[in-house]
Motif scaffolding. Structure first.
Motif, PDB file in Angstrom:
ATOM      1  N   ARG A 136      13.223   2.771 108.504  1.00 47.72           N
ATOM      2  CA  ARG A 136      12.177   2.097 107.730  1.00 47.72           C
ATOM      3  C   ARG A 136      12.657   0.868 106.962  1.00 47.72           C
ATOM      4  O   ARG A 136      11.835   0.072 106.512  1.00 47.72           O
ATOM      5  CB  ARG A 136      11.544   3.081 106.740  1.00 47.72           C
ATOM      6  CG  ARG A 136      10.781   4.209 107.398  1.00 47.72           C
ATOM      7  CD  ARG A 136       9.853   4.870 106.402  1.00 47.72           C
ATOM      8  NE  ARG A 136       9.072   5.937 107.000  1.00 47.72           N
ATOM      9  CZ  ARG A 136       7.949   6.414 106.487  1.00 47.72           C
ATOM     10  NH1 ARG A 136       7.478   5.908 105.366  1.00 47.72           N
ATOM     11  NH2 ARG A 136       7.297   7.392 107.077  1.00 47.72           N
ATOM     12  N   THR A 186      10.550  -2.470 105.352  1.00 52.37           N
ATOM     13  CA  THR A 186      10.439  -2.575 103.898  1.00 52.37           C
ATOM     14  C   THR A 186      11.001  -3.901 103.400  1.00 52.37           C
ATOM     15  O   THR A 186      10.391  -4.576 102.560  1.00 52.37           O
ATOM     16  CB  THR A 186      11.176  -1.410 103.217  1.00 52.37           C
ATOM     17  OG1 THR A 186      10.652  -0.163 103.704  1.00 52.37           O
ATOM     18  CG2 THR A 186      11.000  -1.464 101.705  1.00 52.37           C
ATOM     19  N   LEU A 230       8.975   2.609 101.967  1.00 54.32           N
ATOM     20  CA  LEU A 230       7.596   2.094 101.884  1.00 54.32           C
ATOM     21  C   LEU A 230       7.155   1.415 103.175  1.00 54.32           C
ATOM     22  O   LEU A 230       5.963   1.335 103.462  1.00 54.32           O
ATOM     23  CB  LEU A 230       7.475   1.088 100.734  1.00 54.32           C
ATOM     24  CG  LEU A 230       7.583   1.636  99.313  1.00 54.32           C
ATOM     25  CD1 LEU A 230       7.555   0.494  98.316  1.00 54.32           C
ATOM     26  CD2 LEU A 230       6.475   2.633  99.019  1.00 54.32           C
ATOM     27  N   ALA A 264       4.960  -2.168 101.579  1.00 51.21           N
ATOM     28  CA  ALA A 264       5.589  -2.874 100.459  1.00 51.21           C
ATOM     29  C   ALA A 264       4.967  -4.246 100.218  1.00 51.21           C
ATOM     30  O   ALA A 264       5.064  -4.786  99.105  1.00 51.21           O
ATOM     31  CB  ALA A 264       7.089  -3.016 100.700  1.00 51.21           C
ATOM     32  N   HIS A 313       4.645   6.070 100.666  1.00 49.98           N
ATOM     33  CA  HIS A 313       5.961   6.396 101.195  1.00 49.98           C
ATOM     34  C   HIS A 313       5.917   7.750 101.881  1.00 49.98           C
ATOM     35  O   HIS A 313       4.900   8.438 101.891  1.00 49.98           O
ATOM     36  CB  HIS A 313       7.032   6.361 100.108  1.00 49.98           C
ATOM     37  CG  HIS A 313       6.771   7.268  98.936  1.00 49.98           C
ATOM     38  ND1 HIS A 313       6.668   8.632  99.058  1.00 49.98           N
ATOM     39  CD2 HIS A 313       6.597   7.004  97.622  1.00 49.98           C
ATOM     40  CE1 HIS A 313       6.460   9.170  97.880  1.00 49.98           C
ATOM     41  NE2 HIS A 313       6.392   8.198  96.986  1.00 49.98           N
TER      42      HIS A 313
END
Length: 246
Positions: free
Chosen positions: A21, A25, A98, A102, A203
């Motif tokens: 991820r 992010t 996130l 984000a 998240h």
């Protein structure tokens, strides 16, 4: 209008084993208006988190071992300080998982940028189903209320923006998972202004397996310690013991 915002904010992302991820992010964080620096603190990852973050344009600082969230936040803030110009950047802390959500964190910066708040705390408008750590939230919320009179909707939310002055005033941060609770109590007690801001961030939810339960137990322990250290009677006794040990 957004294109005219002067660069004034650094994003700090604490990450451990988030290779799946972290790229999304970092990319999303870098796109936020007024953000000209993304620092990823690779907190002892055993995967490619740091390499991927660096490849995505982030400045990466590595801990050789996992030192916990509070230590990562302090490391990230120190790295930003080295890159600041004459005017310190605001500090926006975001979780590594996130992903592309984000990019919705901009509203957290605005009250700090316009001077109406010293710290903002995110309130997720789209809550994921959690695996049952509401007891930790209640511990934190009730403790903050008891110590300061302020009631937080999501006291453990790590998505926060604050001025450099506010961050420095809260040092040293409460260790481990007590960092958010301690940060809130300390700043309120020192007269800093805190505002909660609803944002559509999301998240990864904590599960229900034994690892998740161990995580919650550590959260409960750290939040409890952060609150206990800020209880007047406990703090006085701690200070007496410190003086006696000199």
């Amino acid at each position: 209008m957004q294109a005219d915002i002067q660069a004034d904010t650094a994003v700090i992302i604490s990450a451990k084993d988030e290779q799946d991820r972290i790229a999304a992010t970092v990319e999303a964080a870098a796109s936020l208006p007024g953000v000209d620096l993304v620092v990823v603190v690779d907190d002892g990852s055993t995967d490619a988190t740091g390499r991927i973050a660096e490849g995505g344009g982030a400045k990466v600082v590595r801990h050789s071992r996992n030192r916990g969230k509070a230590a990562a936040m302090e490391t990230g803030a120190s790295a930003v300080r080295l890159l600041d110009g004459d005017v310190p950047r605001h500090l926006l802390f975001l979780d590594a998982d996130l992903g592309e959500t984000a990019k919705q964190a901009g509203p957290l910066i605005e009250p700090v940028r316009n001077g109406s708040a010293d710290m903002t705390i995110a309130v997720f408008s789209e809550l994921v189903k959690l695996g049952g750590h509401g007891f930790v939230v209640r511990l934190s919320r009730d403790g903050i209320k008891r110590l300061t009179g302020w009631s937080a909707a999501q006291p453990l939310n790590g998505q926060r923006c604050l001025t450099r002055a506010a961050f420095d005033a809260a040092l040293p941060l409460a260790p481990g998972f007590g960092v958010e609770t301690g940060l809130t109590v300390d700043l309120l007690r020192k007269g800093f202004r805190i505002t909660e801001v609803e944002v559509p961030l999301a998240h990864r939810a904590t599960g229900t397996d034994w690892r998740a339960q161990l995580h919650r137990a550590r959260q409960f322990r750290d939040v409890g310690r952060a609150l206990a250290a800020r209880e007047p009677a406990v703090a006085r006794q701690r200070d007496r013991l410190r003086r006696a040990g000199r």
